[in-house]
Design a protein around this motif. Structure first.
Motif, PDB file in Angstrom:
ATOM      1  N   ARG A 111       0.822  -1.212   0.000  1.00  0.00           N
ATOM      2  CA  ARG A 111       0.000   0.000   0.000  1.00  0.00           C
ATOM      3  C   ARG A 111       0.857   1.263   0.000  1.00  0.00           C
ATOM      4  N   LEU A 112       2.150   1.113   0.319  1.00  0.00           N
ATOM      5  CA  LEU A 112       3.046   2.263   0.298  1.00  0.00           C
ATOM      6  C   LEU A 112       3.417   2.568  -1.146  1.00  0.00           C
ATOM      7  N   PRO A 113       3.151   3.774  -1.623  1.00  0.00           N
ATOM      8  CA  PRO A 113       3.322   4.098  -3.053  1.00  0.00           C
ATOM      9  C   PRO A 113       4.712   3.823  -3.611  1.00  0.00           C
ATOM     10  N   LEU A 114       5.750   4.069  -2.809  1.00  0.00           N
ATOM     11  CA  LEU A 114       7.113   3.977  -3.334  1.00  0.00           C
ATOM     12  C   LEU A 114       7.799   2.659  -3.006  1.00  0.00           C
ATOM     13  N   ALA A 115       7.155   1.804  -2.234  1.00  0.00           N
ATOM     14  CA  ALA A 115       7.792   0.574  -1.776  1.00  0.00           C
ATOM     15  C   ALA A 115       7.949  -0.435  -2.906  1.00  0.00           C
ATOM     16  N   ASP A 116       8.930  -1.317  -2.755  1.00  0.00           N
ATOM     17  CA  ASP A 116       9.143  -2.413  -3.701  1.00  0.00           C
ATOM     18  C   ASP A 116       7.881  -3.270  -3.754  1.00  0.00           C
ATOM     19  N   LYS A 117       7.383  -3.523  -4.961  1.00  0.00           N
ATOM     20  CA  LYS A 117       6.147  -4.291  -5.121  1.00  0.00           C
ATOM     21  C   LYS A 117       6.386  -5.798  -5.136  1.00  0.00           C
ATOM     22  N   TYR A 118       7.638  -6.190  -4.962  1.00  0.00           N
ATOM     23  CA  TYR A 118       7.961  -7.619  -4.910  1.00  0.00           C
ATOM     24  C   TYR A 118       8.825  -7.895  -3.674  1.00  0.00           C
ATOM     25  N   PRO A 119       8.265  -7.721  -2.476  1.00  0.00           N
ATOM     26  CA  PRO A 119       9.049  -7.900  -1.252  1.00  0.00           C
ATOM     27  C   PRO A 119       9.413  -9.359  -1.013  1.00  0.00           C
ATOM     28  N   VAL A 120      10.441  -9.566  -0.200  1.00  0.00           N
ATOM     29  CA  VAL A 120      10.872 -10.926   0.145  1.00  0.00           C
ATOM     30  C   VAL A 120      10.667 -11.174   1.634  1.00  0.00           C
ATOM     31  N   ALA A 121      10.550 -12.446   1.983  1.00  0.00           N
ATOM     32  CA  ALA A 121      10.398 -12.833   3.387  1.00  0.00           C
ATOM     33  C   ALA A 121      10.980 -14.223   3.573  1.00  0.00           C
ATOM     34  N   LEU A 122      11.470 -14.481   4.768  1.00  0.00           N
ATOM     35  CA  LEU A 122      11.981 -15.801   5.135  1.00  0.00           C
ATOM     36  C   LEU A 122      10.934 -16.445   6.041  1.00  0.00           C
ATOM     37  N   ILE A 123      10.310 -17.515   5.549  1.00  0.00           N
ATOM     38  CA  ILE A 123       9.164 -18.108   6.235  1.00  0.00           C
ATOM     39  C   ILE A 123       9.475 -19.536   6.667  1.00  0.00           C
ATOM     40  N   SER A 124       9.120 -19.856   7.895  1.00  0.00           N
ATOM     41  CA  SER A 124       9.254 -21.211   8.415  1.00  0.00           C
ATOM     42  C   SER A 124       8.066 -22.052   7.953  1.00  0.00           C
ATOM     43  N   PHE A 125       8.316 -23.279   7.547  1.00  0.00           N
ATOM     44  CA  PHE A 125       7.220 -24.127   7.081  1.00  0.00           C
ATOM     45  C   PHE A 125       7.243 -25.498   7.761  1.00  0.00           C
ATOM     46  N   SER A 126       6.066 -26.066   7.872  1.00  0.00           N
ATOM     47  CA  SER A 126       5.968 -27.442   8.369  1.00  0.00           C
ATOM     48  C   SER A 126       6.042 -28.426   7.216  1.00  0.00           C
TER      49      SER A 126
END
Length: 470
Positions: free
Chosen positions: A376-391
């Motif tokens: 929703r932030l106009p100038l932010a990267d539209k393809y953000p990354v995240a490190l997610i833990s999975f089962s």
């Protein structure tokens, strides 16, 4: 080896005319001698001028900032001849190796004395040429008006009206933006043009075009507000809270970032992903790394821009697998995953995969909430990354999904059609790799449905790290 970009050289120019005239010397082949020192710290040469003798010009990178010198009578610093010398280097011209001229060595010695005296003075203030900066800000405002009018025409006519003629007109506008010190917006507009050159369906073209127009409009609107405020502010203080300065073409110097407190010390990073992006729209290679801070779990980007025509002069980044210890880490202003840079680092042992997994986000629902907030932030990267833990990671109805530790299911994707297929590589992993681990993902937002999906970049298992981008 010298490493600088066209945007950086543009930022050194006293005005837009100097940029244009510097390139003019290159295109007219006015440089009759082009040389560089063996250590790559200085470029020097001879340029045909209006006088009887050739002008001797040089750019010395020996100090904290480059020093331009020229025998021409111009009062601009750097002059068009020094700028042309740098543009020649970026343009891939052949620079022969030669000893550093004696006069440059002598001037270096005098400059070293001045620097030592300056260190004794109790000041940390970053000096700004306010007159030159004011002229630049006003020129940028004019450029934003040009872009604003172009965007309004696009929106009124609709994407379906865009043809070869209009794309050529957009290229002319893009060239103008370069003269207004708006290099990044120039690149963004060229990326908009390039959408029509890809082998995509009309629906895909219009979706990407809509996203790009929204970004261009946001930068134009916020850029006008920002530049107006800076012109009204006698201190002319740059904005370090958002990425607007960089979007408007500002090249952050390390000294500036240090002065603004945008640093961290004694940092240990692990590179989780590395890729080289070939951008025909920007005519650049982009070396892109994703890094994890082992102290607080923050994810950062590193970017190294290498213009096609100067790629052989700029050192290519590479994959790094051991832990990188960095004495001083510079963090760029921005939203979401921030860009980082450093001057030097030391490589340590291999990273502990269990520690990386322990730093992954456990609550997928909360990650999705944060991603939507960033989008929703106009100038932010539209393809953000995240490190997610999975089962578990697996297929449901032939669709790859990630099941988070909190029970939330995340749909996995390959991203856009032009991107590398990483899902097919997951098919090659063992069942042990697909349970109780962590995944570095890049998010994609479907404008039509509002759905979020994630592209797998790297799998982290208790025993190994698998980079899916190669």
């Amino acid at each position: 080896m010298l490493t600088f970009t066209e945007e950086y050289v543009d930022s050194l120019a006293p005005n837009a005319s100097a940029v244009k005239n510097g390139w003019g010397l290159v295109k007219k082949n006015q440089f009759v001698v082009l040389q560089k020192s063996e250590d790559g710290s200085v470029l020097f040469g001879e340029c045909i001028g209006s006088g009887k003798n050739n002008y001797l010009t040089s750019v010395d990178f020996f100090g904290e900032t480059p020093t331009a010198r020229c025998t021409c009578p111009s009062r601009q610093f750097p002059c068009k001849h020094s700028l042309g010398l740098l543009y020649s280097f970026l343009n891939g011209a052949n620079f022969t190796t030669a000893p550093i001229p004696e006069d440059i060595i002598a001037k270096r010695a005098k400059a070293a004395v001045r620097r030592e005296k300056k260190k004794e003075q109790p000041t940390n203030t970053h000096k700004v040429n306010k007159s030159a900066l004011t002229k630049k800000l006003k020129a940028q405002l004019e450029g934003l008006d040009v872009l604003d009018r172009q965007l309004q025409q696009i929106v009124r006519a609709g994407f379906a009206s865009i043809d070869v003629k209009k794309l050529k007109g957009l290229e002319e506008t893009a060239k103008q933006l370069g003269n207004y010190y708006l290099k990044e917006l120039q690149n963004e507009l060229r990326e908009f043009q390039f959408i029509w050159q890809q082998n995509l369906s009309e629906e895909e073209i219009f979706s990407l075009a809509f996203e790009k127009v929204l970004l261009l409009y946001s930068i134009t609107k916020k850029g006008k507000e920002h530049l107006t405020k800076r012109l009204e502010d006698q201190a002319l203080v740059p904005d370090t809270g958002t990425s607007i300065e960089e979007k408007l073409g500002h090249i952050w110097q390390l000294a500036e970032l240090r002065e603004q407190g945008m640093t961290k010390t004694d940092v240990e990073l692990v590179q989780l992903s590395f890729s080289i992006i070939k951008s025909d729209a920007r005519k650049e290679f982009i070396d892109l790394g994703v890094w994890l801070d082992l102290a607080d779990g923050q994810l950062y980007f590193s970017k190294n821009y290498r213009p096609y025509r100067a790629a052989k002069h700029i050192k290519e980044d590479d994959s790094i697998f051991p832990v990188a210890s960095i004495k001083e880490l510079f963090i760029y202003p921005g939203e979401g995953n921030r860009r980082i840079r450093w001057e030097e680092y030391q490589l340590g042992p291999a990273p502990q995969t269990k520690k990386i997994i322990s730093m992954a986000k456990q609550n997928v629902t909360e990650v999705l909430k944060q991603v939507r907030g960033q989008l929703r932030l106009p100038l932010a990267d539209k393809y953000p990354v995240a490190l997610i833990s999975f089962s578990k990671v697996g297929k449901v109805d032939e669709q790859w999904v990630l099941d988070g530790k909190d029970g939330t299911r995340l749909t996995l994707t390959n991203g856009t059609p032009a991107e590398i297929d990483t899902l097919s590589i997951i098919d090659l992993l063992s069942n042990q790799d697909l349970v109780d681990g962590a995944m570095l993902v890049q998010f994609y937002h479907e404008l039509g449905t509002g759905a979020l999906s994630a592209k797998p970049l790297t799998m982290i298992t208790p025993k190994r790290i698998v980079r899916l981008l190669g």
